[in-house]
Design a protein around this motif. Structure first.
Motif, mmCIF file in Angstrom:
data_model
loop_
_atom_site.group_PDB
_atom_site.id
_atom_site.type_symbol
_atom_site.label_atom_id
_atom_site.label_comp_id
_atom_site.label_asym_id
_atom_site.label_seq_id
_atom_site.Cartn_x
_atom_site.Cartn_y
_atom_site.Cartn_z
ATOM 1 N N ASN A 98 -2.027 -18.085 -75.531
ATOM 2 C CA ASN A 98 -3.250 -17.492 -74.972
ATOM 3 C C ASN A 98 -3.045 -16.048 -74.522
ATOM 4 O O ASN A 98 -3.934 -15.452 -73.919
ATOM 5 N N ASN A 99 -1.856 -15.509 -74.808
ATOM 6 C CA ASN A 99 -1.519 -14.130 -74.435
ATOM 7 C C ASN A 99 -1.649 -13.913 -72.927
ATOM 8 O O ASN A 99 -2.190 -12.912 -72.461
ATOM 9 N N GLN A 100 -1.137 -14.879 -72.163
ATOM 10 C CA GLN A 100 -1.194 -14.805 -70.703
ATOM 11 C C GLN A 100 0.215 -14.820 -70.107
ATOM 12 O O GLN A 100 0.453 -15.388 -69.056
ATOM 13 N N GLN A 101 1.140 -14.181 -70.781
ATOM 14 C CA GLN A 101 2.538 -14.264 -70.379
ATOM 15 C C GLN A 101 2.972 -13.162 -69.427
ATOM 16 O O GLN A 101 4.125 -13.114 -69.016
ATOM 17 N N GLU A 102 2.066 -12.258 -69.063
ATOM 18 C CA GLU A 102 2.467 -11.134 -68.228
ATOM 19 C C GLU A 102 1.678 -11.090 -66.922
ATOM 20 O O GLU A 102 0.521 -11.489 -66.870
ATOM 21 N N ARG A 128 0.618 -20.851 -72.611
ATOM 22 C CA ARG A 128 0.360 -19.562 -71.974
ATOM 23 C C ARG A 128 0.653 -18.416 -72.938
ATOM 24 O O ARG A 128 -0.096 -17.437 -73.011
ATOM 25 N N LEU A 129 1.729 -18.544 -73.692
ATOM 26 C CA LEU A 129 2.082 -17.517 -74.670
ATOM 27 C C LEU A 129 1.032 -17.445 -75.774
ATOM 28 O O LEU A 129 0.630 -16.350 -76.192
#
Length: 212
Positions: free
Chosen positions: A89-93, A86-87
């Motif tokens: 893929n820049n989907q951490q927020e 997830r990190l």
């Protein structure tokens, strides 16, 4: 909907062959007509080791715009791999509004959800009754969600012709079944999450166009 017995059998097969189960349960709250949802990772302690349960309040409570979903991963190693991906893929927020909306929906939305399910059952029952009695359209009554599959096979129309007939003669635009794969030929998908007046009008138009 999958029964408890079916899911247990599936889980046993996946465990035997070392398969990770990703269970998309976003429609979990929208069970209808007495059916009950079974969450995969609660059916056996063993299943927690190789399962990822995905869900969100957005479908049930019509808050898709807040863009908030969650994953339940009880196996620590599997969870760490998920977080790393997830990190990457820049989907951490997620948004603060999304978290608050999800919390409020789950804590205070049960009465609204029950009323919604009553509306859906009324709409689905009406569509099923009208089309069954007055057309050769087969209605696949859902056990959950607000999506109804309609089978037009009896009319022996090619999908392009069926689509044109629906749009131009009936004035009804439905999801094309063929877009979901070959098994969707001669099928369409109707969204029953609408005011009853629209459900009545759509049913009337379908009956007028495809009446026996």
């Amino acid at each position: 909907m999958w029964t408890k017995e079916e899911l247990i059998k599936l889980g046993q097969i996946c465990k035997k062959h070392n398969v990770i189960v990703v269970s998309d349960e976003i429609h979990q709250d929208l069970t209808l007509f007495g059916h009950q949802h079974q969450t995969f990772n609660t059916l056996s302690e063993d299943f927690k080791d190789f399962s990822v349960v995905l869900s969100s309040a957005t479908k049930s409570f019509n808050i898709a715009g807040v863009k908030c979903a969650y994953a339940i991963i009880e196996n620590q190693d599997l969870r760490e791999k998920y977080l790393q991906r997830r990190l990457a893929n820049n989907q951490q927020e997620i948004s603060t509004l999304g978290m608050l909306a999800t919390k409020v929906a789950y804590e205070n939305g049960s009465e609204w959800l029950n009323e919604l399910k009553n509306v859906l059952e009324k709409n689905i029952t009406y569509i099923e009754s009208e089309l069954h009695q007055k057309t050769k359209i087969k209605v696949m009554k859902p056990q959950g969600t607000y999506l109804i599959w309609l089978d037009f096979s009896e009319y022996q129309l090619e999908d392009k012709v069926l689509d044109e007939k629906l749009a131009e003669e009936a004035g009804v635009i439905l999801n094309k079944g063929i877009s979901f794969g070959k098994a969707g030929q001669a099928h369409t998908r109707l969204n029953a999450a609408a005011p009853f007046s629209l459900i009545e009008e759509a049913s009337k138009r379908l009956v007028e166009t495809f009446k026996i």
